[in-house]
Design a protein around this motif. Structure first.
Motif, PDB file in Angstrom:
ATOM      1  N   SER A 194      11.133  -2.486  -0.929  1.00  0.00           N
ATOM      2  CA  SER A 194      10.857  -1.052  -0.792  1.00  0.00           C
ATOM      3  C   SER A 194      12.004  -0.351  -0.079  1.00  0.00           C
ATOM      4  O   SER A 194      12.432   0.734  -0.476  1.00  0.00           O
ATOM      5  CB  SER A 194       9.549  -0.844  -0.019  1.00  0.00           C
ATOM      6  OG  SER A 194       9.332   0.531   0.230  1.00  0.00           O
ATOM      7  N   SER A 195      12.534  -0.997   0.961  1.00  0.00           N
ATOM      8  CA  SER A 195      13.660  -0.428   1.711  1.00  0.00           C
ATOM      9  C   SER A 195      14.896  -0.288   0.833  1.00  0.00           C
ATOM     10  O   SER A 195      15.624   0.703   0.914  1.00  0.00           O
ATOM     11  CB  SER A 195      13.983  -1.313   2.916  1.00  0.00           C
ATOM     12  OG  SER A 195      12.875  -1.418   3.779  1.00  0.00           O
ATOM     13  N   GLY A 196      15.143  -1.299  -0.011  1.00  0.00           N
ATOM     14  CA  GLY A 196      16.295  -1.245  -0.904  1.00  0.00           C
ATOM     15  C   GLY A 196      16.202  -0.107  -1.895  1.00  0.00           C
ATOM     16  O   GLY A 196      17.199   0.561  -2.195  1.00  0.00           O
ATOM     17  N   HIS A 197      14.993   0.139  -2.403  1.00  0.00           N
ATOM     18  CA  HIS A 197      14.787   1.243  -3.349  1.00  0.00           C
ATOM     19  C   HIS A 197      14.990   2.593  -2.657  1.00  0.00           C
ATOM     20  O   HIS A 197      15.713   3.464  -3.171  1.00  0.00           O
ATOM     21  CB  HIS A 197      13.371   1.151  -3.931  1.00  0.00           C
ATOM     22  CG  HIS A 197      12.996   2.323  -4.784  1.00  0.00           C
ATOM     23  ND1 HIS A 197      13.565   2.586  -6.009  1.00  0.00           N
ATOM     24  CD2 HIS A 197      12.103   3.335  -4.570  1.00  0.00           C
ATOM     25  CE1 HIS A 197      13.054   3.693  -6.522  1.00  0.00           C
ATOM     26  NE2 HIS A 197      12.157   4.174  -5.663  1.00  0.00           N
ATOM     27  N   ILE A 198      14.374   2.772  -1.494  1.00  0.00           N
ATOM     28  CA  ILE A 198      14.494   4.039  -0.766  1.00  0.00           C
ATOM     29  C   ILE A 198      15.913   4.240  -0.252  1.00  0.00           C
ATOM     30  O   ILE A 198      16.417   5.370  -0.189  1.00  0.00           O
ATOM     31  CB  ILE A 198      13.479   4.063   0.396  1.00  0.00           C
ATOM     32  CG1 ILE A 198      12.063   4.117  -0.166  1.00  0.00           C
ATOM     33  CG2 ILE A 198      13.733   5.241   1.333  1.00  0.00           C
ATOM     34  CD1 ILE A 198      10.962   4.020   0.877  1.00  0.00           C
TER      35      ILE A 198
ATOM     36  N   ASN B 120       4.647  15.488  -9.287  1.00  0.00           N
ATOM     37  CA  ASN B 120       4.125  14.120  -9.199  1.00  0.00           C
ATOM     38  C   ASN B 120       5.241  13.066  -9.258  1.00  0.00           C
ATOM     39  O   ASN B 120       5.133  12.052  -9.955  1.00  0.00           O
ATOM     40  CB  ASN B 120       3.106  13.869 -10.322  1.00  0.00           C
ATOM     41  CG  ASN B 120       2.206  12.680 -10.029  1.00  0.00           C
ATOM     42  OD1 ASN B 120       1.949  12.368  -8.871  1.00  0.00           O
ATOM     43  ND2 ASN B 120       1.748  12.006 -11.075  1.00  0.00           N
ATOM     44  N   LEU B 121       6.314  13.308  -8.497  1.00  0.00           N
ATOM     45  CA  LEU B 121       7.445  12.383  -8.494  1.00  0.00           C
ATOM     46  C   LEU B 121       7.363  11.344  -7.383  1.00  0.00           C
ATOM     47  O   LEU B 121       8.237  10.489  -7.267  1.00  0.00           O
ATOM     48  CB  LEU B 121       8.757  13.178  -8.358  1.00  0.00           C
ATOM     49  CG  LEU B 121       9.103  14.096  -9.527  1.00  0.00           C
ATOM     50  CD1 LEU B 121      10.397  14.848  -9.259  1.00  0.00           C
ATOM     51  CD2 LEU B 121       9.213  13.302 -10.821  1.00  0.00           C
ATOM     52  N   GLY B 122       6.353  11.438  -6.540  1.00  0.00           N
ATOM     53  CA  GLY B 122       6.141  10.425  -5.515  1.00  0.00           C
ATOM     54  C   GLY B 122       7.250  10.349  -4.484  1.00  0.00           C
ATOM     55  O   GLY B 122       7.801  11.367  -4.044  1.00  0.00           O
ATOM     56  N   VAL B 123       7.597   9.109  -4.115  1.00  0.00           N
ATOM     57  CA  VAL B 123       8.616   8.880  -3.086  1.00  0.00           C
ATOM     58  C   VAL B 123       9.967   9.459  -3.511  1.00  0.00           C
ATOM     59  O   VAL B 123      10.685  10.065  -2.704  1.00  0.00           O
ATOM     60  CB  VAL B 123       8.753   7.373  -2.794  1.00  0.00           C
ATOM     61  CG1 VAL B 123       9.926   7.114  -1.847  1.00  0.00           C
ATOM     62  CG2 VAL B 123       7.459   6.829  -2.189  1.00  0.00           C
ATOM     63  N   GLY B 124      10.301   9.301  -4.786  1.00  0.00           N
ATOM     64  CA  GLY B 124      11.562   9.861  -5.283  1.00  0.00           C
ATOM     65  C   GLY B 124      11.613  11.368  -5.115  1.00  0.00           C
ATOM     66  O   GLY B 124      12.651  11.930  -4.765  1.00  0.00           O
ATOM     67  N   GLY B 125      10.487  12.034  -5.334  1.00  0.00           N
ATOM     68  CA  GLY B 125      10.439  13.480  -5.159  1.00  0.00           C
ATOM     69  C   GLY B 125      10.670  13.891  -3.715  1.00  0.00           C
ATOM     70  O   GLY B 125      11.352  14.882  -3.440  1.00  0.00           O
ATOM     71  N   ALA B 126      10.086  13.128  -2.784  1.00  0.00           N
ATOM     72  CA  ALA B 126      10.290  13.417  -1.359  1.00  0.00           C
ATOM     73  C   ALA B 126      11.756  13.268  -0.979  1.00  0.00           C
ATOM     74  O   ALA B 126      12.299  14.069  -0.205  1.00  0.00           O
ATOM     75  CB  ALA B 126       9.422  12.489  -0.510  1.00  0.00           C
ATOM     76  N   MET B 127      12.420  12.261  -1.529  1.00  0.00           N
ATOM     77  CA  MET B 127      13.826  12.027  -1.214  1.00  0.00           C
ATOM     78  C   MET B 127      14.722  13.078  -1.863  1.00  0.00           C
ATOM     79  O   MET B 127      15.741  13.482  -1.298  1.00  0.00           O
ATOM     80  CB  MET B 127      14.236  10.622  -1.663  1.00  0.00           C
ATOM     81  CG  MET B 127      13.468   9.501  -0.977  1.00  0.00           C
ATOM     82  SD  MET B 127      13.556   9.573   0.815  1.00  0.00           S
ATOM     83  CE  MET B 127      15.322   9.352   1.074  1.00  0.00           C
TER      84      MET B 127
ATOM     85  N   LEU C 114       3.356   0.878   2.426  1.00  0.00           N
ATOM     86  CA  LEU C 114       4.506  -0.004   2.222  1.00  0.00           C
ATOM     87  C   LEU C 114       5.796   0.802   2.186  1.00  0.00           C
ATOM     88  O   LEU C 114       6.796   0.427   2.826  1.00  0.00           O
ATOM     89  CB  LEU C 114       4.335  -0.794   0.925  1.00  0.00           C
ATOM     90  CG  LEU C 114       5.485  -1.745   0.555  1.00  0.00           C
ATOM     91  CD1 LEU C 114       5.651  -2.818   1.615  1.00  0.00           C
ATOM     92  CD2 LEU C 114       5.243  -2.374  -0.812  1.00  0.00           C
ATOM     93  N   ASP C 115       5.801   1.913   1.458  1.00  0.00           N
ATOM     94  CA  ASP C 115       6.999   2.751   1.391  1.00  0.00           C
ATOM     95  C   ASP C 115       7.280   3.428   2.731  1.00  0.00           C
ATOM     96  O   ASP C 115       8.436   3.712   3.062  1.00  0.00           O
ATOM     97  CB  ASP C 115       6.841   3.812   0.297  1.00  0.00           C
ATOM     98  CG  ASP C 115       6.911   3.212  -1.098  1.00  0.00           C
ATOM     99  OD1 ASP C 115       7.653   2.223  -1.265  1.00  0.00           O
ATOM    100  OD2 ASP C 115       6.237   3.707  -2.014  1.00  0.00           O
ATOM    101  N   LEU C 116       6.229   3.701   3.507  1.00  0.00           N
ATOM    102  CA  LEU C 116       6.438   4.243   4.852  1.00  0.00           C
ATOM    103  C   LEU C 116       7.204   3.245   5.713  1.00  0.00           C
ATOM    104  O   LEU C 116       8.142   3.611   6.431  1.00  0.00           O
ATOM    105  CB  LEU C 116       5.092   4.566   5.510  1.00  0.00           C
ATOM    106  CG  LEU C 116       5.151   5.005   6.980  1.00  0.00           C
ATOM    107  CD1 LEU C 116       5.968   6.284   7.137  1.00  0.00           C
ATOM    108  CD2 LEU C 116       3.748   5.185   7.546  1.00  0.00           C
TER     109      LEU C 116
END
Length: 468
Positions: free
Chosen positions: A158-162, A215-222, A74-76
């Motif tokens: 998900s798009s709004g968060h990213i 272990n920060l997930g999507v936020g860590g990648a960003m 979903l986040d992808l």
């Protein structure tokens, strides 16, 4: 004092070598093969660092997308939506507006007005910073925008968060794009290549650290994406402010506010021109190598027009266009051969991989066509004809490409293929229009216009002496 004197002497020698390379007579006696070889050397001296830096910049985005994809499908989808629409649109606008800096800096360097390059750079920072801030609501209200466009509610959220995570990242464009063009115009962009390699090299361990170790997930990648991108900008600042550009950077000055509005007009034309083209291009891969060659041609055309050499300008266009077509054919074959395998870099889903494979033919043609049109656009930017090309792009994409794509996508069974075919039709129309425009251009007249433009924006140094 001795160290400073030695440093300046070193810069002076470096400057003289660069000037000799640019001012070598292209029309010297000799066979055609020798002239092509000499021109190719000049082209690749600009192109190779540009290719490296663009590939590394694109690579950091791809690496982040890969990390996000292995966290959540979903986040992808959300990441891909924001990156493809919002980030690409903003990047295209800023890249286009920054190309005005490349035009002016390239012509100033060719004419020997080196101190003006620092002034043009500072003007571009002001213009791009204001422009990006105006565009930031695209990221803030991403969820609402995508819902309005009919996107699935979960993907839109998900798009709004990213999208919010992308805000600190996109602000690096204000400096990284303009500084690269500033350095490239004076053949100092190899430092950008090295910094870009460092950026890409550190981005992977940063992503591993924030995503898996912390272990920060999507936020860590960003976070990793933003940090690595700003490290590049910091390195560029160190290079410029540290004295490695003594002829073109003479410090901050209020002179940047003089004749700012004509530069704004040229920047807006450039932004509309490239923003429309980038947003409607079907392939990020084609965009990366297309932009590199376009940027190279901007420098060559601008330098030769600044020198007043129309014949060398036309010859450079022919050589680079031939080189670009050859590279386009190579990637055309590559995409046809490895279309399905590329999908597994981002997903383990066999169904998605099959869909990507089914679209590989359209991707291949997009790559081939976009190896030509950005180069022709580069000719226009180098000559300062952004306004005309902005009209061409608008007509070809918004009045031809998008309507044709919508018609084929929603009234036939082609769906995504139909939309993509329509976009390819827009690129074909744009390419034909640009070929005609370049073919009928009076380059002697463009030399005169370049001279008039440089005279209009010219500002003397504090000691009333030009640095050459």
């Amino acid at each position: 004092m001795l160290l400073v004197r030695n440093k300046l002497n070193s810069r002076s020698m470096d400057h003289e070598i660069q000037a000799k390379l640019l001012r070598r007579d292209d029309e010297e006696e000799g066979d055609l093969k020798g002239r092509i070889w000499n021109e190719s050397r000049k082209i690749w001296r600009v192109a190779l660092p540009s290719v490296i830096s663009r590939v590394c910049a694109f690579g950091t985005i791809v690496v982040t997308q890969s990390f996000v994809g292995h966290i959540s499908d979903l986040d992808l989808a959300g990441y891909a939506l924001v990156q493809t629409l919002s980030v690409r649109f903003v990047n295209g606008i800023l890249l286009g507006m920054s190309s005005a800096t490349e035009t002016l800096c390239g012509q100033a360097f060719g004419a020997g007005q080196h101190h003006m390059m620092g002034i043009y750079l500072q003007r571009s920072w002001i213009i791009d910073l204001i422009s990006l801030t105006v565009l930031i609501p695209i990221f803030i209200f991403a969820t609402q925008i995508f819902k309005f466009l009919g996107e699935n509610e979960f993907v839109a959220k998900s798009s709004g968060h990213i999208s919010l995570w992308f805000i600190p990242f996109v602000y690096n464009f204000v400096f990284s794009l303009t500084i690269q063009m500033y350095l490239q115009a004076q053949l100092k962009n190899m430092v950008i290549a090295w910094l870009s390699i460092f950026q890409f090299g550190i981005h992977i361990p940063l992503s591993l650290l924030f995503v898996y170790k912390l272990n920060l997930g999507v936020g860590g990648a960003m976070i990793a994406l933003s940090m690595s991108s700003w490290l590049l900008v910091i390195g560029e600042f160190v290079y410029i402010f540290g004295g490695w550009c003594p002829y073109s950077w003479r410090g901050f000055t209020s002179t940047v506010f003089k004749d700012l509005f004509p530069v704004v007009k040229l920047s807006i034309s450039s932004g509309v021109m490239l923003g429309v083209m980038v947003q409607c291009c079907a392939s990020l891969v084609s965009r990366v190598h297309g932009e590199c060659r376009a940027s190279t041609l901007i420098v060559r055309v601008a330098n030769e027009l600044g020198r007043g050499n129309a014949k060398a300008t036309k010859f450079s266009i022919k050589v680079l266009l031939g080189t670009s077509i050859a590279i386009g054919v190579f990637f055309f074959i590559l995409c046809l051969t490895f279309g399905k395998k590329l999908a597994y870099l981002f997903t383990d889903d066999e169904i998605i991989a099959d869909i990507v494979s089914d679209l590989s033919l359209l991707l291949s043609f997009s790559v081939l066509l976009n190896s030509i049109s950005p180069v022709l656009s580069g000719v226009a930017i180098g000559a300062g004809m952004q306004g005309t090309v902005a009209i061409v792009n608008f007509v070809c994409f918004y009045l031809i490409g998008i309507p044709a794509g919508a018609l084929l996508g929603y009234t036939t069974n082609l769906k995504v293929k139909g939309i993509w075919i329509g976009m390819i039709g827009g690129v074909v129309t744009q390419t034909l229009a640009l070929i005609y425009m370049v073919w009928t251009t009076d380059w002697d007249d463009q030399v005169k216009r370049a001279s008039d433009r440089l005279s209009r924006f010219y500002v003397k140094t504090s000691d009333n002496k030009e640095i050459r």
